[in-house]
Design an enzyme around this catalytic site. Sequence first.
Site, PDB file in Angstrom:
ATOM      1  N   SER A   8       0.737  -1.239   0.056  1.00 22.01           N
ATOM      2  CA  SER A   8       0.143   0.097   0.102  1.00 22.01           C
ATOM      3  C   SER A   8       0.891   1.193  -0.017  1.00 22.01           C
ATOM      4  O   SER A   8       1.843   1.318   0.811  1.00 22.01           O
ATOM      5  CB  SER A   8      -0.740   0.020   1.267  1.00 22.01           C
ATOM      6  OG  SER A   8      -1.235   1.289   1.642  1.00 22.01           O
ATOM      7  N   HIS A  33      -1.295  -1.314  -4.222  1.00 19.76           N
ATOM      8  CA  HIS A  33      -2.310  -0.980  -3.471  1.00 19.76           C
ATOM      9  C   HIS A  33      -2.654   0.400  -3.212  1.00 19.76           C
ATOM     10  O   HIS A  33      -1.984   1.071  -2.647  1.00 19.76           O
ATOM     11  CB  HIS A  33      -2.542  -1.743  -2.337  1.00 19.76           C
ATOM     12  CG  HIS A  33      -3.911  -1.697  -1.629  1.00 19.76           C
ATOM     13  ND1 HIS A  33      -4.929  -2.505  -1.694  1.00 19.76           N
ATOM     14  CD2 HIS A  33      -4.468  -0.730  -0.341  1.00 19.76           C
ATOM     15  CE1 HIS A  33      -6.284  -2.095  -0.831  1.00 19.76           C
ATOM     16  NE2 HIS A  33      -5.649  -1.164  -0.193  1.00 19.76           N
ATOM     17  N   ASP A  35      -4.838   3.366  -1.518  1.00 20.42           N
ATOM     18  CA  ASP A  35      -5.748   3.361  -0.586  1.00 20.42           C
ATOM     19  C   ASP A  35      -6.304   4.991  -0.745  1.00 20.42           C
ATOM     20  O   ASP A  35      -5.785   6.073  -0.622  1.00 20.42           O
ATOM     21  CB  ASP A  35      -5.450   3.531   0.894  1.00 20.42           C
ATOM     22  CG  ASP A  35      -5.008   2.158   1.342  1.00 20.42           C
ATOM     23  OD1 ASP A  35      -4.019   1.705   1.779  1.00 20.42           O
ATOM     24  OD2 ASP A  35      -5.815   1.542   0.994  1.00 20.42           O
ATOM     25  N   MET A  37      -9.045   7.904   0.185  1.00 22.48           N
ATOM     26  CA  MET A  37      -9.780   8.327   1.228  1.00 22.48           C
ATOM     27  C   MET A  37     -10.233   9.615   1.039  1.00 22.48           C
ATOM     28  O   MET A  37      -9.545  10.452   0.661  1.00 22.48           O
ATOM     29  CB  MET A  37      -8.993   8.103   2.505  1.00 22.48           C
ATOM     30  CG  MET A  37      -8.198   6.940   2.856  1.00 22.48           C
ATOM     31  SD  MET A  37      -7.294   7.004   4.336  1.00 22.48           S
ATOM     32  CE  MET A  37      -6.532   5.150   4.264  1.00 22.48           C
ATOM     33  N   HIS A  66      -8.691   0.906  -3.803  1.00 20.95           N
ATOM     34  CA  HIS A  66      -9.641   0.522  -2.378  1.00 20.95           C
ATOM     35  C   HIS A  66     -10.353   1.863  -2.119  1.00 20.95           C
ATOM     36  O   HIS A  66      -9.708   2.881  -1.549  1.00 20.95           O
ATOM     37  CB  HIS A  66      -8.627   0.194  -1.250  1.00 20.95           C
ATOM     38  CG  HIS A  66      -9.276   0.020   0.080  1.00 20.95           C
ATOM     39  ND1 HIS A  66      -8.831  -0.221   1.197  1.00 20.95           N
ATOM     40  CD2 HIS A  66     -10.475  -0.375   0.382  1.00 20.95           C
ATOM     41  CE1 HIS A  66      -9.566  -0.097   2.119  1.00 20.95           C
ATOM     42  NE2 HIS A  66     -10.539  -0.400   1.619  1.00 20.95           N
ATOM     43  N   MET A  68     -12.222   3.944   0.043  1.00 23.52           N
ATOM     44  CA  MET A  68     -12.955   4.253   1.228  1.00 23.52           C
ATOM     45  C   MET A  68     -13.441   5.663   1.370  1.00 23.52           C
ATOM     46  O   MET A  68     -12.700   6.393   1.812  1.00 23.52           O
ATOM     47  CB  MET A  68     -11.655   4.101   2.261  1.00 23.52           C
ATOM     48  CG  MET A  68     -11.080   2.866   2.619  1.00 23.52           C
ATOM     49  SD  MET A  68      -9.476   2.839   3.832  1.00 23.52           S
ATOM     50  CE  MET A  68      -8.572   3.056   2.162  1.00 23.52           C
ATOM     51  N   MET A 137     -11.010  -5.748   6.048  1.00 18.81           N
ATOM     52  CA  MET A 137     -10.348  -4.830   6.959  1.00 18.81           C
ATOM     53  C   MET A 137      -9.822  -5.102   8.164  1.00 18.81           C
ATOM     54  O   MET A 137     -10.747  -5.533   9.065  1.00 18.81           O
ATOM     55  CB  MET A 137     -11.032  -3.441   7.163  1.00 18.81           C
ATOM     56  CG  MET A 137     -11.329  -2.503   5.601  1.00 18.81           C
ATOM     57  SD  MET A 137      -9.674  -2.397   4.637  1.00 18.81           S
ATOM     58  CE  MET A 137      -8.923  -1.295   6.099  1.00 18.81           C
ATOM     59  N   ASP A 175      -6.182  -6.195   4.887  1.00 20.26           N
ATOM     60  CA  ASP A 175      -5.549  -5.046   4.740  1.00 20.26           C
ATOM     61  C   ASP A 175      -5.720  -4.353   6.223  1.00 20.26           C
ATOM     62  O   ASP A 175      -6.698  -3.881   6.746  1.00 20.26           O
ATOM     63  CB  ASP A 175      -6.415  -3.952   3.769  1.00 20.26           C
ATOM     64  CG  ASP A 175      -6.005  -2.707   3.451  1.00 20.26           C
ATOM     65  OD1 ASP A 175      -6.261  -1.751   2.626  1.00 20.26           O
ATOM     66  OD2 ASP A 175      -5.115  -2.207   4.597  1.00 20.26           O
TER      67      ASP A 175
END
Length: 218
Positions: A8, A33, A35, A37, A66, A68, A137, A175
């Site tokens: 990540s 990966h 992330d 957000m 991913h 979020m 998660m 993760d």
Amino acid sequence: MKKLLAPSILNADFTNIAQQIRYVELGGADWIHCDIMDGHFVPNLTFGPYIVKAIKKSTNLIVDSHLMISNPDSLIEDFIEAGSDYVTVHQEAVVHLDRTLNKIKDLGAKAGVSINPSTPVSFLYEVLEIVDLVLIMSVNPGFGGQKFIQNSVKKIQQLYKFRSENNLNFLIQVDGGVNKNNIEQISDAGCDVFVVGQSIFKNDNITASTIELKNLIS
Ligand code: DX5
Ligand code: ZN
């Protein structure tokens, strides 16, 4: 199934992200990966499709976004156009999950669904036939460098059992808080794709820490 390592980049050095990606490539990483957000679904704000596009241009590895974020339907197309091979949404952030997952697949990417530590695996049972990936998660999402929540092992085992009993073939991804001390236990529980941030990028030798983790899951 082959065990895959997905660094990540959340905690990578963004002043030279292409070089950081080169380091994990040299260590045998399989995926990158990302992330994503939004500071709303989770209490942190990271980056969007423009950065994913730059990352995709700088590597031949699978790029896994991913999300979020709240209301991911509004940005799925942008992340796929940016080059995401996998787009994962949170079950907790989507009202019409079956429709959203089919939208990701119709747009040409692999569809993933993620659940937070407090969300039961059973909340996914109705979509496990259509997903390509399930992300468990193992921390409360929002920050790297947190402690692995041990109860996640039971959820991985439960998901692995359901997949075997129903002859399904989605990937199981984990993760949050994954490191060299717990990665074998997580692998034995049934994980296929290991997201690792802090334990790779907050190290003096990124390539060496990647090799070490890759060896532990191979
Ligand atoms: C959610 C993020 C982090 C990150 C992994 O907060 O998704 O879990 O990817 O970070 P580490 O490996 O540092 O826990
Ligand atoms: Zn993640």
